[in-house]
Design a protein around this motif. Structure first.
Motif, short mmCIF file in Angstrom:
data_model
loop_
_atom_site.label_atom_id
_atom_site.label_comp_id
_atom_site.label_asym_id
_atom_site.label_seq_id
_atom_site.Cartn_x
_atom_site.Cartn_y
_atom_site.Cartn_z
N ARG A 418 2.90 0.27 -22.06
CA ARG A 418 4.35 0.20 -22.24
C ARG A 418 4.75 -1.08 -22.99
N LEU A 419 3.99 -2.15 -22.78
CA LEU A 419 4.28 -3.38 -23.50
C LEU A 419 3.96 -3.23 -24.99
N VAL A 420 2.89 -2.52 -25.31
CA VAL A 420 2.56 -2.26 -26.72
C VAL A 420 3.70 -1.47 -27.37
N LEU A 421 4.26 -0.51 -26.65
CA LEU A 421 5.41 0.24 -27.17
C LEU A 421 6.60 -0.68 -27.38
N ALA A 422 6.85 -1.56 -26.41
CA ALA A 422 7.97 -2.49 -26.54
C ALA A 422 7.78 -3.39 -27.77
N LYS A 423 6.54 -3.85 -27.97
CA LYS A 423 6.24 -4.72 -29.12
C LYS A 423 6.55 -4.00 -30.43
N ASP A 435 0.65 7.19 -34.16
CA ASP A 435 -0.43 8.17 -34.12
C ASP A 435 -0.68 8.57 -32.65
N GLU A 436 -0.28 9.79 -32.31
CA GLU A 436 -0.42 10.31 -30.95
C GLU A 436 0.11 9.32 -29.89
N PRO A 437 1.38 8.95 -29.98
CA PRO A 437 1.91 7.94 -29.05
C PRO A 437 2.04 8.43 -27.61
N THR A 438 2.03 9.76 -27.39
CA THR A 438 2.21 10.27 -26.02
C THR A 438 0.91 10.40 -25.25
N ASN A 439 -0.22 10.14 -25.89
CA ASN A 439 -1.50 10.22 -25.16
C ASN A 439 -1.52 9.17 -24.05
N PHE A 440 -1.87 9.60 -22.85
CA PHE A 440 -2.10 8.71 -21.71
C PHE A 440 -0.85 8.02 -21.17
N ALA A 448 11.42 7.53 -22.30
CA ALA A 448 11.92 6.24 -22.77
C ALA A 448 11.57 6.05 -24.25
N LEU A 449 10.35 6.45 -24.63
CA LEU A 449 9.94 6.37 -26.04
C LEU A 449 10.85 7.23 -26.91
N GLN A 467 3.82 19.49 -27.99
CA GLN A 467 4.78 20.32 -28.70
C GLN A 467 6.22 20.05 -28.27
N TYR A 468 6.41 19.80 -26.98
CA TYR A 468 7.75 19.50 -26.46
C TYR A 468 8.28 18.23 -27.13
N PHE A 469 7.45 17.21 -27.20
CA PHE A 469 7.81 15.94 -27.84
C PHE A 469 8.08 16.15 -29.33
#
Length: 489
Positions: A418-423, A435-440, A448-449, A467-469
């Motif tokens: 989550r911190l990497v996403l915030a950065k 690149d595939e941000p929803t993995n894991f 939130a993303l 697919q939903y994302f």
């Protein structure tokens, strides 16, 4: 009436003095299809292991009337016998015949699923079965489970999969399990109704408390006024009939005080209603330096990409529009990640606006070993005010204690992600490459993303097998097929 096959009663489970699960009563009936959702670390996998009795509760009972086949999220050592796998599954999942040691993550997931589903089990537990699967792999699994005759419990963050397969949702949150009938969309509708009812209850509580407090205040003011009048009268020489009137006023004053106290007590005894959490809207600050005026800041002219001897794209042409969220889809190995890297590198055939500033999403744990507090780590190279940064962190589920005091080297895996996403969103950029941000990541973090992506003022190019994302986020979808990149809407 279906047979009861799981009964959990008064379950308590903790780990290292931290309470993980506290379940009063929970049941599963034969042929139910249950989706288990919740934040990372909430106890979903622990719940499955209690059911399989791989773990024992600290107290309480887990009674099962069947044996569950268990598909774990991660296979430590992939060992399968091809002779025991349904050949139709091998064909449908396009599983290659070469050495398993050379398989990609997606191919390993397909092989494990083919082996697992080749034998019928009357009851199954699946832990994140869509991990690494592309769209076709997810669709295969959906079709297998939609018509599966048996009892299914599945942990998943894939909302499309949950919508298609399950008929009940278990929400695991803060140690509790709440049951919602229906699929994920039904669950969302029920949660929204709960939010509306909570909001109404809070408004009613606030209105009634304000009314009572105002009434008590008026009674106190009346009593104080009477006290002032009585004090003046007592200071004068008063005739007997007026003395009687003064005593009456004393009585009225005491009654007013008593009434005020009673009303105040009623206000204090009102059952408290918590204020529902409101959606935090992020307003990204505009920067003149980051403005792009080119309507197509990223273009490709006869782009050819190879990986070894394998041709991924053959003279592909495309234009990515300014300010749009561009979703790129295609099977595993079709070249999505290679295309993103080719764009980042400004490879042959790529035409970029000279004002582009890229930010990319990569889970690189070695970048998170500093001894800086979370907030300082993000402020270090951000152009944003601290308030905006804190809002982004709050959106991603960080409380203010963690933001201010916890150092990044002490973050859990989920917190680090989550911190990497915030950065990603606090750095100066006008084009995001994801690149595939929803993995894991769990559903709350995915949502939130999505919110942050919708607030972002630049261009976003992303890939995802979710697919939903993809349907929820992409203004345009481009598909890699037959070595070409074509816009499909």
């Amino acid at each position: 009436m279906s047979n009861l096959i799981i009964e959990m009663h008064q379950i308590e489970k903790s780990y290292l003095s931290k309470d993980i699960l506290s379940i009063d009563y929970l049941t599963v009936y034969e042929n139910e299809k249950i989706g288990i959702i919740g934040p990372n670390g909430a106890g979903k996998s622990t719940l499955l292991k209690l059911i399989t009795q791989e773990l024992k509760p600290d107290s309480g009972q887990v009674n099962t009337n069947t044996t569950f086949a268990y598909y774990e999220q991660i296979a430590e050592d992939l060992q399968v016998n091809y002779d025991q796998i349904d050949p139709l599954y091998l064909s449908q999942l396009q599983i290659p015949s070469h050495s398993v040691s050379d398989f990609s993550g997606g191919q390993q997931s397909r092989l494990r699923l083919a082996a697992f589903l080749s034998n019928y089990h009357p009851a199954i537990l699946l832990d994140e079965p869509t991990t690494h699967l592309d769209k076709d792999g997810v669709e295969f699994l959906v079709n297998q489970l939609k018509y599966y005759y048996g009892t299914l419990l599945v942990v998943s963050h894939n909302r499309y999969f949950l919508d298609e397969v399950v008929t009940t949702i278990w929400e695991v949150k803060e140690g509790k399990v709440r049951v919602y009938p229906g699929n994920y969309s039904d669950y969302q509708a029920q949660k929204e109704q709960e939010r509306i009812e909570q909001e109404q209850a809070f408004e009613n509580f606030t209105r009634e408390k304000t009314r009572l407090e105002q009434a008590a205040k008026q009674k106190h003011q009346k009593a104080e006024k009477l006290a002032t009048i009585t004090a003046k009268q007592k200071g004068k020489s008063i005739k007997p009939d007026r003395l009687s009137s003064s005593k009456q006023k004393d009585s009225v004053q005491k009654a007013a005080h008593k009434s005020a106290k009673a009303i105040q007590k009623r206000a204090e005894q009102l059952e408290s209603v918590a204020k529902p959490l409101s959606e935090i809207s992020i307003q990204f600050p505009k920067s003149k330096v980051l403005e792009i005026h080119n309507p197509y800041p990223i273009m490709g002219e006869e782009v050819t990409i190879k990986k070894g001897d394998h041709l991924l794209l053959d003279k592909a042409n495309f234009q990515f529009e300014l300010g749009k969220r561009i979703g790129i889809i295609g099977p595993n190995g079709s070249g999505k990640s290679s295309l993103l890297q080719h764009i980042l590198n400004g490879g042959e055939g790529i035409i970029l606006s000279n004002k582009i500033v890229f930010a990319t999403y990569q889970q690189m744990s070695y970048q998170l070993k500093d001894d800086l507090p979370v907030i300082d780590f993000l402020k270090d190279d951000s152009y944003m005010e601290e308030g905006v940064i804190r809002s982004i962190l709050n959106k991603l589920g960080f409380d203010q204690t963690v933001v201010t005091h916890k150092i990044i080297s002490d973050l859990s895996g989920g917190e680090a992600t989550r911190l990497v996403l915030a950065k990603l969103f606090t750095k100066a950029s006008n084009v995001l490459i994801l690149d595939e941000p929803t993995n894991f990541i769990d559903i709350p973090t995915i949502e939130a993303l999505e919110s942050l992506m919708k607030s972002y003022q630049g261009t976003i190019i992303f890939t995802s097998h979710d697919q939903y994302f993809m349907d929820n986020m992409a203004h345009q979808q481009w598909e890699i097929s037959n070595q070409q990149l074509n816009r499909i809407f």
